[in-house]
Design a protein around this motif. Structure first.
Motif, PDB file in Angstrom:
ATOM      1  N   TRP A   1       0.827  -1.204   0.000  1.00 52.34           N
ATOM      2  CA  TRP A   1       0.000   0.000   0.000  1.00 52.34           C
ATOM      3  C   TRP A   1       0.863   1.257   0.000  1.00 52.34           C
ATOM      4  O   TRP A   1       1.828   1.344   0.752  1.00 52.34           O
ATOM      5  N   LYS A   2       0.494   2.235  -0.805  1.00 51.82           N
ATOM      6  CA  LYS A   2       1.161   3.531  -0.778  1.00 51.82           C
ATOM      7  C   LYS A   2       0.549   4.366   0.347  1.00 51.82           C
ATOM      8  O   LYS A   2      -0.664   4.541   0.414  1.00 51.82           O
ATOM      9  N   GLU A   3       1.394   4.839   1.247  1.00 50.07           N
ATOM     10  CA  GLU A   3       0.959   5.630   2.400  1.00 50.07           C
ATOM     11  C   GLU A   3      -0.216   4.967   3.123  1.00 50.07           C
ATOM     12  O   GLU A   3      -1.322   5.508   3.202  1.00 50.07           O
ATOM     13  N   PRO A   4       0.001   3.781   3.673  1.00 48.27           N
ATOM     14  CA  PRO A   4      -1.091   3.041   4.312  1.00 48.27           C
ATOM     15  C   PRO A   4      -1.685   3.749   5.525  1.00 48.27           C
ATOM     16  O   PRO A   4      -2.816   3.460   5.915  1.00 48.27           O
ATOM     17  N   GLU A   5      -0.946   4.673   6.123  1.00 50.92           N
ATOM     18  CA  GLU A   5      -1.441   5.377   7.309  1.00 50.92           C
ATOM     19  C   GLU A   5      -2.512   6.410   6.966  1.00 50.92           C
ATOM     20  O   GLU A   5      -3.169   6.963   7.857  1.00 50.92           O
ATOM     21  N   LYS A   6      -2.723   6.679   5.680  1.00 49.84           N
ATOM     22  CA  LYS A   6      -3.702   7.674   5.257  1.00 49.84           C
ATOM     23  C   LYS A   6      -5.013   7.023   4.808  1.00 49.84           C
ATOM     24  O   LYS A   6      -5.014   5.933   4.241  1.00 49.84           O
ATOM     25  N   PHE A   7      -6.102   7.742   5.054  1.00 50.52           N
ATOM     26  CA  PHE A   7      -7.426   7.278   4.623  1.00 50.52           C
ATOM     27  C   PHE A   7      -7.664   7.789   3.207  1.00 50.52           C
ATOM     28  O   PHE A   7      -7.865   8.995   2.986  1.00 50.52           O
ATOM     29  N   GLN A   8      -7.643   6.890   2.230  1.00 53.25           N
ATOM     30  CA  GLN A   8      -7.755   7.271   0.828  1.00 53.25           C
ATOM     31  C   GLN A   8      -8.644   6.281   0.064  1.00 53.25           C
ATOM     32  O   GLN A   8      -8.158   5.325  -0.536  1.00 53.25           O
ATOM     33  N   PRO A   9      -9.960   6.490   0.072  1.00 56.73           N
ATOM     34  CA  PRO A   9     -10.858   5.599  -0.687  1.00 56.73           C
ATOM     35  C   PRO A   9     -10.502   5.529  -2.161  1.00 56.73           C
ATOM     36  O   PRO A   9     -10.731   4.499  -2.822  1.00 56.73           O
ATOM     37  N   GLU A  10      -9.913   6.611  -2.683  1.00 57.45           N
ATOM     38  CA  GLU A  10      -9.585   6.672  -4.112  1.00 57.45           C
ATOM     39  C   GLU A  10      -8.578   5.618  -4.536  1.00 57.45           C
ATOM     40  O   GLU A  10      -8.451   5.336  -5.735  1.00 57.45           O
ATOM     41  N   ARG A  11      -7.876   5.024  -3.593  1.00 60.78           N
ATOM     42  CA  ARG A  11      -6.890   3.999  -3.960  1.00 60.78           C
ATOM     43  C   ARG A  11      -7.561   2.770  -4.584  1.00 60.78           C
ATOM     44  O   ARG A  11      -6.891   1.941  -5.206  1.00 60.78           O
ATOM     45  N   PHE A  12      -8.880   2.651  -4.393  1.00 62.31           N
ATOM     46  CA  PHE A  12      -9.613   1.502  -4.940  1.00 62.31           C
ATOM     47  C   PHE A  12     -10.437   1.871  -6.170  1.00 62.31           C
ATOM     48  O   PHE A  12     -11.338   1.127  -6.558  1.00 62.31           O
ATOM     49  N   ILE A  13     -10.161   3.014  -6.762  1.00 58.51           N
ATOM     50  CA  ILE A  13     -10.864   3.439  -7.970  1.00 58.51           C
ATOM     51  C   ILE A  13      -9.856   3.612  -9.100  1.00 58.51           C
ATOM     52  O   ILE A  13      -8.848   4.304  -8.937  1.00 58.51           O
ATOM     53  N   ASN A  14     -10.106   2.970 -10.241  1.00 55.67           N
ATOM     54  CA  ASN A  14      -9.160   3.031 -11.358  1.00 55.67           C
ATOM     55  C   ASN A  14      -9.366   4.284 -12.209  1.00 55.67           C
ATOM     56  O   ASN A  14     -10.212   5.129 -11.908  1.00 55.67           O
ATOM     57  N   ASP A  15      -8.594   4.374 -13.281  1.00 56.57           N
ATOM     58  CA  ASP A  15      -8.632   5.562 -14.145  1.00 56.57           C
ATOM     59  C   ASP A  15      -9.984   5.749 -14.828  1.00 56.57           C
ATOM     60  O   ASP A  15     -10.316   6.846 -15.278  1.00 56.57           O
ATOM     61  N   LYS A  16     -10.762   4.665 -14.915  1.00 54.83           N
ATOM     62  CA  LYS A  16     -12.079   4.740 -15.550  1.00 54.83           C
ATOM     63  C   LYS A  16     -13.181   5.101 -14.549  1.00 54.83           C
ATOM     64  O   LYS A  16     -14.354   5.151 -14.900  1.00 54.83           O
ATOM     65  N   GLY A  17     -12.780   5.320 -13.301  1.00 56.66           N
ATOM     66  CA  GLY A  17     -13.767   5.636 -12.278  1.00 56.66           C
ATOM     67  C   GLY A  17     -14.470   4.423 -11.719  1.00 56.66           C
ATOM     68  O   GLY A  17     -15.494   4.544 -11.037  1.00 56.66           O
ATOM     69  N   GLU A  18     -13.910   3.227 -11.965  1.00 57.79           N
ATOM     70  CA  GLU A  18     -14.530   1.977 -11.506  1.00 57.79           C
ATOM     71  C   GLU A  18     -13.919   1.525 -10.186  1.00 57.79           C
ATOM     72  O   GLU A  18     -12.733   1.731  -9.929  1.00 57.79           O
TER      73      GLU A  18
END
Length: 504
Positions: free
Chosen positions: A414-431
């Motif tokens: 994980w990149k910067e696992p200490e941060k809350f980032q829902p966007e890490r699970f969304i790809n370039d297509k917004g999926e």
């Protein structure tokens, strides 16, 4: 000059009687050799100090400390805890190779004398892996599914309970309040519906008291710590102050048992084999067949107690963490609400059919379960037989700790696992892109029995609350409630906090 003469000179002990000192020194050396020796070809790991091992050094967040040790000892460690060794699995691959690839060897349960005394060998959580556990697990999965878990019928029950919850929140009239209490009652009613065939009003004080006593082992830090430490040092249950905490825990259990036994008795009086109303009736049917002695009165009592606990605390605490994240990360709350209103609308009723069309909501929930790992070390496992893992020899009856927190916070994945980032699970297509490295319900044969229900509840409750209310911090408190700390043991749950729910 002999070795002891050198020792006496070094410490300035010349002239003292030698015999007693020599015996003491020999005893110390032998104990040290015994304590620090390792089984042949065993994983590396710290040994700590005699009798206590590494317990004095793990701190409140054992899982985080053990994750740090990974840098020194690697992802598979054998750590001396108390008087025995614990195999710690510190990354996804080690957990997968043990629990999934070698399920019959790594799916046992270590003994817990306190819980065994209370449950009299019944239930599922502390039952060792074998024929009894398998048959009861199969019955549980089949029966829960038969009464709607994972089906549309269960969704309707959850939606009905959500309306009660929203009304309770609305009744606070925009004033600051602690939402944890009402959340626990709402979630508990869902599992009560499946197991007991009924729900309880939120103002039912007796039910509130039973619920509080049922969850003592999670919400009280002292009790939670004692339950965990007794798995590795059972002899402490007779030693003050641990003994007094155990007695308090037993007293709370007695109240819960009386409550549940009364419900079972009522079911027995009104039982109709042609009209099975809930889990209890289904179990009673198997008991009356008399073909399997594992279907006993005590097993039923312990089974529904565990369903009651697991079906309440895990989901309610997950939603509590979710609301805390909404307070700490208002941009995520804004995005979540925009998606909810866009897909469902202001007056629509949330349904699982909406889920595929809500990528940010899915990403938010998955990041929530990664960011605030609810069961950091899962429930301890045990090896049922000698095993091998990554070339290491693991003896039979070794306690195994799958470090789920370490998987969810692995900086190598994980990149910067200490941060809350829902966007890490969304790809370039917004999926939305799910990750196999988010495993809040564990993996292998002993994964959480209520996973389907929990996932449904978290989605429907969260979406419905965000649809109807805007959540903000208690301004009178002057600061955000803490999100980096909580009661930590078998489960990691947030401290009590206040919030404001403004109706939209």
């Amino acid at each position: 000059m002999g070795i002891f003469d050198y020792i006496y000179d070094f410490w300035g002990l010349t002239g003292l009687p030698n015999a007693g000192l020599e015996i003491s020194l020999i005893t110390f050396v032998l104990l040290s050799i015994y304590w620090y020796r390792r089984p042949a070809n065993s994983p590396p790991g710290p040994r700590g100090i005699p009798f206590f091992g590494m317990y004095p050094f793990v701190g409140k967040f054992m899982e985080r400390t053990m994750a740090k040790w990974k840098k020194t000892y690697g992802p598979v460690m054998l750590v001396r805890m108390g008087l025995q060794d614990m195999l710690v699995l510190n990354n996804f691959e080690s957990i997968y190779q043990a629990l999934v690839k070698q399920p019959t060897k790594f799916s046992g349960r270590p003994r817990s004398p306190l819980l065994e005394e209370l449950t009299q060998g019944g239930g599922m959580a502390v039952t060792d892996y074998g024929p009894l556990w398998k048959s009861q697990r199969k019955f549980g999965v089949t029966t829960l599914r038969g009464f709607g878990v994972g089906k549309k019928s269960m969704e309707s029950r959850v939606s009905e309970e959500i309306s009660y919850l929203n009304e309770a929140i609305r009744s606070e009239n925009g004033k600051a309040f602690n939402i944890s209490n009402v959340l626990h009652k709402a979630i508990s009613n869902n599992i009560c519906n499946v197991t007991f065939g009924k729900r309880y009003d939120y103002d039912d004080k007796f039910f509130e008291d039973v619920l509080h006593k049922l969850l003592t082992g999670f919400e009280n830090q002292a009790v939670a710590f004692v339950i965990r430490i007794l798995t590795l040092a059972p002899w402490l249950r007779k030693v003050p102050p641990v003994s007094s905490i155990c007695e308090m825990f037993k007293s709370d259990f007695a109240v819960v048992f009386e409550f549940l036994q009364d419900i079972i008795n009522q079911h027995e009086e009104s039982y109709d084999q042609e009209d099975l109303r809930d889990f209890i009736d289904a179990f009673l049917k198997e008991m009356k067949k008399g073909k399997d002695k594992n279907f006993s009165g005590n097993q039923l009592l312990q089974y529904i107690r565990e369903l009651f606990i697991a079906g309440t605390e895990t989901t309610a605490s997950t939603l509590n963490w979710a609301l805390l994240c909404l307070l700490h990360f208002p941009e995520s709350q804004k995005k979540l609400r925009e998606e909810v209103l866009n897909v469902i609308g202001a007056e629509g009723v949330a349904s699982m059919s909406h889920k595929p069309s809500m990528p940010f909501t899915n990403a938010f929930i998955q990041e929530l379960m990664r960011y605030r790992t609810l069961a950091p070390l899962s429930l301890f496992h045990k090896t049922n037989e000698d095993a091998e893992l990554f070339g290491y020899f693991i003896p039979k009856n070794t306690v195994v700790a799958p470090n789920i927190w370490a998987v969810h916070n692995d900086s190598e994945y994980w990149k910067e696992p200490e941060k809350f980032q829902p966007e890490r699970f969304i790809n370039d297509k917004g999926e939305f892109v799910a990750s196999s490295h988010v495993i809040p319900f564990s993996v292998g044969p002993r994964y959480c029995l209520g996973e389907q229900l929990a996932r449904m509840e978290v989605f429907l409750f969260l979406v419905s609350m965000v649809q109807k209310f805007e959540f903000s911090p208690d301004l009178d408190d002057g600061k955000l409630p803490v999100i980096d700390d909580g009661v930590n043991s078998t489960a990691f749950i947030p401290h009590l906090y206040s919030l404001v729910a403004k109706e939209i």
